[in-house]
Design a protein around this motif. Structure first.
Motif, PDB file in Angstrom:
ATOM      1  N   ASP A  43       0.810  -1.213   0.000  1.00 33.03           N
ATOM      2  CA  ASP A  43       0.000   0.000   0.000  1.00 33.03           C
ATOM      3  C   ASP A  43       0.845   1.266   0.000  1.00 33.03           C
ATOM      4  O   ASP A  43       0.565   2.221   0.711  1.00 33.03           O
ATOM      5  N   ARG A  44       1.869   1.273  -0.802  1.00 31.86           N
ATOM      6  CA  ARG A  44       2.693   2.474  -0.965  1.00 31.86           C
ATOM      7  C   ARG A  44       2.614   2.912  -2.418  1.00 31.86           C
ATOM      8  O   ARG A  44       3.109   2.235  -3.315  1.00 31.86           O
ATOM      9  N   GLY A  45       1.929   4.023  -2.659  1.00 36.66           N
ATOM     10  CA  GLY A  45       1.829   4.469  -4.035  1.00 36.66           C
ATOM     11  C   GLY A  45       0.727   5.472  -4.258  1.00 36.66           C
ATOM     12  O   GLY A  45       0.200   6.076  -3.329  1.00 36.66           O
ATOM     13  N   VAL A  46       0.364   5.627  -5.539  1.00 37.07           N
ATOM     14  CA  VAL A  46      -0.616   6.625  -5.949  1.00 37.07           C
ATOM     15  C   VAL A  46      -1.579   6.002  -6.953  1.00 37.07           C
ATOM     16  O   VAL A  46      -1.172   5.236  -7.826  1.00 37.07           O
ATOM     17  N   ILE A  47      -2.850   6.346  -6.824  1.00 40.57           N
ATOM     18  CA  ILE A  47      -3.842   6.045  -7.850  1.00 40.57           C
ATOM     19  C   ILE A  47      -3.839   7.264  -8.769  1.00 40.57           C
ATOM     20  O   ILE A  47      -4.300   8.341  -8.398  1.00 40.57           O
ATOM     21  N   HIS A  48      -3.284   7.076  -9.944  1.00 36.54           N
ATOM     22  CA  HIS A  48      -3.101   8.234 -10.829  1.00 36.54           C
ATOM     23  C   HIS A  48      -4.362   8.461 -11.657  1.00 36.54           C
ATOM     24  O   HIS A  48      -5.213   7.588 -11.807  1.00 36.54           O
ATOM     25  N   CYS A  49      -4.465   9.680 -12.179  1.00 42.98           N
ATOM     26  CA  CYS A  49      -5.572  10.042 -13.072  1.00 42.98           C
ATOM     27  C   CYS A  49      -6.911   9.650 -12.446  1.00 42.98           C
ATOM     28  O   CYS A  49      -7.688   8.892 -13.031  1.00 42.98           O
ATOM     29  N   ILE A 100     -15.916   9.962  -4.064  1.00 43.57           N
ATOM     30  CA  ILE A 100     -15.399  10.112  -2.710  1.00 43.57           C
ATOM     31  C   ILE A 100     -15.383   8.778  -1.967  1.00 43.57           C
ATOM     32  O   ILE A 100     -14.424   8.478  -1.240  1.00 43.57           O
ATOM     33  N   SER A 101     -16.398   7.956  -2.138  1.00 43.90           N
ATOM     34  CA  SER A 101     -16.414   6.680  -1.402  1.00 43.90           C
ATOM     35  C   SER A 101     -15.256   5.794  -1.831  1.00 43.90           C
ATOM     36  O   SER A 101     -14.623   5.117  -1.004  1.00 43.90           O
ATOM     37  N   GLU A 102     -14.939   5.794  -3.117  1.00 43.14           N
ATOM     38  CA  GLU A 102     -13.787   5.029  -3.600  1.00 43.14           C
ATOM     39  C   GLU A 102     -12.477   5.638  -3.081  1.00 43.14           C
ATOM     40  O   GLU A 102     -11.541   4.914  -2.712  1.00 43.14           O
ATOM     41  N   ALA A 103     -12.421   6.967  -3.048  1.00 40.51           N
ATOM     42  CA  ALA A 103     -11.228   7.625  -2.510  1.00 40.51           C
ATOM     43  C   ALA A 103     -11.000   7.218  -1.064  1.00 40.51           C
ATOM     44  O   ALA A 103      -9.855   6.970  -0.647  1.00 40.51           O
ATOM     45  N   ARG A 104     -12.066   7.150  -0.305  1.00 43.30           N
ATOM     46  CA  ARG A 104     -11.944   6.759   1.101  1.00 43.30           C
ATOM     47  C   ARG A 104     -11.290   5.387   1.233  1.00 43.30           C
ATOM     48  O   ARG A 104     -10.417   5.182   2.095  1.00 43.30           O
ATOM     49  N   ALA A 105     -11.689   4.440   0.375  1.00 43.62           N
ATOM     50  CA  ALA A 105     -11.146   3.082   0.454  1.00 43.62           C
ATOM     51  C   ALA A 105      -9.638   3.071   0.223  1.00 43.62           C
ATOM     52  O   ALA A 105      -8.899   2.364   0.926  1.00 43.62           O
ATOM     53  N   PHE A 106      -9.154   3.837  -0.751  1.00 39.37           N
ATOM     54  CA  PHE A 106      -7.717   3.877  -1.013  1.00 39.37           C
ATOM     55  C   PHE A 106      -6.979   4.704   0.041  1.00 39.37           C
ATOM     56  O   PHE A 106      -5.890   4.320   0.499  1.00 39.37           O
ATOM     57  N   LEU A 107      -7.547   5.837   0.422  1.00 41.57           N
ATOM     58  CA  LEU A 107      -6.894   6.687   1.418  1.00 41.57           C
ATOM     59  C   LEU A 107      -6.748   5.966   2.753  1.00 41.57           C
ATOM     60  O   LEU A 107      -5.726   6.111   3.437  1.00 41.57           O
ATOM     61  N   ASP A 108      -7.756   5.183   3.126  1.00 45.68           N
ATOM     62  CA  ASP A 108      -7.685   4.441   4.385  1.00 45.68           C
ATOM     63  C   ASP A 108      -6.536   3.443   4.399  1.00 45.68           C
ATOM     64  O   ASP A 108      -6.065   3.045   5.472  1.00 45.68           O
ATOM     65  N   ARG A 109      -6.099   3.024   3.215  1.00 49.87           N
ATOM     66  CA  ARG A 109      -4.988   2.087   3.114  1.00 49.87           C
ATOM     67  C   ARG A 109      -3.641   2.800   2.941  1.00 49.87           C
ATOM     68  O   ARG A 109      -2.601   2.148   2.846  1.00 49.87           O
ATOM     69  N   GLY A 110      -3.671   4.136   2.869  1.00 51.27           N
ATOM     70  CA  GLY A 110      -2.426   4.899   2.814  1.00 51.27           C
ATOM     71  C   GLY A 110      -2.019   5.409   1.454  1.00 51.27           C
ATOM     72  O   GLY A 110      -0.917   5.958   1.293  1.00 51.27           O
ATOM     73  N   TRP A 111      -2.900   5.266   0.451  1.00 47.49           N
ATOM     74  CA  TRP A 111      -2.550   5.667  -0.907  1.00 47.49           C
ATOM     75  C   TRP A 111      -2.660   7.170  -1.099  1.00 47.49           C
ATOM     76  O   TRP A 111      -3.454   7.853  -0.443  1.00 47.49           O
ATOM     77  N   HIS A 112      -1.866   7.676  -2.054  1.00 46.24           N
ATOM     78  CA  HIS A 112      -2.020   9.029  -2.564  1.00 46.24           C
ATOM     79  C   HIS A 112      -3.015   9.002  -3.726  1.00 46.24           C
ATOM     80  O   HIS A 112      -3.254   7.956  -4.333  1.00 46.24           O
ATOM     81  N   ILE A 113      -3.539  10.170  -4.059  1.00 46.37           N
ATOM     82  CA  ILE A 113      -4.456  10.314  -5.192  1.00 46.37           C
ATOM     83  C   ILE A 113      -3.993  11.486  -6.044  1.00 46.37           C
ATOM     84  O   ILE A 113      -3.651  12.554  -5.529  1.00 46.37           O
ATOM     85  N   SER A 114      -3.963  11.263  -7.363  1.00 49.23           N
ATOM     86  CA  SER A 114      -3.467  12.281  -8.288  1.00 49.23           C
ATOM     87  C   SER A 114      -4.542  12.678  -9.284  1.00 49.23           C
ATOM     88  O   SER A 114      -5.248  11.821  -9.829  1.00 49.23           O
ATOM     89  N   PHE A 115      -4.619  13.979  -9.534  1.00 48.77           N
ATOM     90  CA  PHE A 115      -5.620  14.527 -10.446  1.00 48.77           C
ATOM     91  C   PHE A 115      -4.934  15.121 -11.674  1.00 48.77           C
ATOM     92  O   PHE A 115      -3.953  15.857 -11.554  1.00 48.77           O
ATOM     93  N   PRO A 116      -5.465  14.832 -12.871  1.00 51.15           N
ATOM     94  CA  PRO A 116      -4.910  15.373 -14.112  1.00 51.15           C
ATOM     95  C   PRO A 116      -5.675  16.608 -14.582  1.00 51.15           C
ATOM     96  O   PRO A 116      -6.466  17.201 -13.829  1.00 51.15           O
ATOM     97  N   GLY A 117      -5.481  16.936 -15.855  1.00 58.46           N
ATOM     98  CA  GLY A 117      -6.060  18.146 -16.418  1.00 58.46           C
ATOM     99  C   GLY A 117      -7.564  18.167 -16.529  1.00 58.46           C
ATOM    100  O   GLY A 117      -8.142  19.228 -16.793  1.00 58.46           O
TER     101      GLY A 117
END
Length: 293
Positions: A182-188, A193-210
């Motif tokens: 669980d070290r990394g980023v979900i890119h693009c 928000i509910s999906e973001a919560r699932a990844f954030l709770d595991r320690g992931w970063h989230i990246s937003f594009p253009g």
């Protein structure tokens, strides 16, 4: 001054852009961090050498590299050999003689993951004419196995992972849970928000594009604002995914890292902060996540 945590410099050059001119402009812009992303078996040396040639034989110190396997149908079908090539690239990436010291400070495995727009029953026929990222595959089990192989390779080397997840939230999360890295980023980012919560709770970063610059309707702007505000400030990244996902007002043109200023300005407005403050924040987050350990 704006970090770009996900760009494909060779793909930009393949579209006819002048890579040498782009690199000069990025240096003039004092870009603090740019991660050039791998997608194919054995592409690391080619990507490095192409940038070296365009920059006059000296790699700009702000450029760093990842190596990974995008979930292409052909790669999935030959995943054992693809992983052999990737492991060789990862060994090179981590070898002290492959890159100058500055360019070795930050590194990652990726991009890798699942794409159920192109793969699976709804996507296997897309791209048969050579367009887009196809052709896809019906072998979603093989796709998940390739992703798991890469998560395991990252864990073995203590590397952060750059994850591509399109129309595949449940399966992506399932693979990550199974491997337990669980070290990394979900890119693009393309979920809610509910999906973001699932990844954030595991320690992931989230990246937003253009695409954060694209919204015209109030409802879409409110959705983007809520998403950006939901992500903890120390887990937020921004990217171009160049040459794709060109920000407004340049949609329809080839995207380049130089255009990321529009993404920062839009995101900063949603977050109620200055683009300059956001630039400092994202650069710090990128260095913390991708730092070689």
């Amino acid at each position: 001054m704006y970090a770009d945590t996900h760009a494909h410099l060779s793909h930009i050059a393949d579209r006819g852009e002048d890579l040498a001119a782009l690199l000069r402009r990025l240096a003039e812009d004092s870009v603090p961090f740019l991660l050039d992303i791998g997608t194919k078996p054995g592409d690391l040396v080619f990507r490095r050498d192409r940038i070296l040639e365009a920059s006059g034989g000296v790699l700009p110190s702000f450029i760093h590299f990842s190596a990974g396997l995008w979930p292409d149908g052909a790669v999935i079908a030959d995943r054992d050999n693809a992983m052999k090539a990737l492991n060789a690239d990862l060994d090179l990436l981590m070898d002290e003689g492959f890159l100058p010291e500055d360019n070795r400070l930050y590194q990652a495995l990726g991009e890798c993951g699942l794409d159920r727009y192109w793969n699976g029953p709804s996507g296997a026929e897309r791209g048969q004419d050579g367009s887009g990222d196809g052709p896809g595959t019906l072998d979603t089990g093989g796709e998940e196995e390739l992703f798991a192989f890469q998560l395991e390779a990252a864990r073995a080397r203590n590397l952060p992972v750059i994850v591509h997840s399109r129309d595949a939230f449940d399966a992506t999360l399932g693979c990550i849970r199974s491997v337990g890295w669980d070290r990394g980023v979900i890119h693009c980012w393309s979920y809610g928000i509910s999906e973001a919560r699932a990844f954030l709770d595991r320690g992931w970063h989230i990246s937003f594009p253009g695409n954060v610059t694209w919204a015209k309707k109030n409802a879409d702007r409110e959705r983007i604002s809520a998403l950006l505000r939901y992500v903890p400030r120390d887990r937020l990244l921004l990217e171009t995914d160049a040459p794709y996902l060109t920000p407004a007002p340049h949609r329809g043109k080839t995207n380049t890292p130089h255009l990321i200023s529009h993404t920062y300005e839009a995101a900063a407005e949603y977050l109620g902060m200055s683009a300059e403050s956001l630039a400092v924040l994202v650069a710090e987050n990128a260095r913390a996540l991708f730092r070689k350990l």
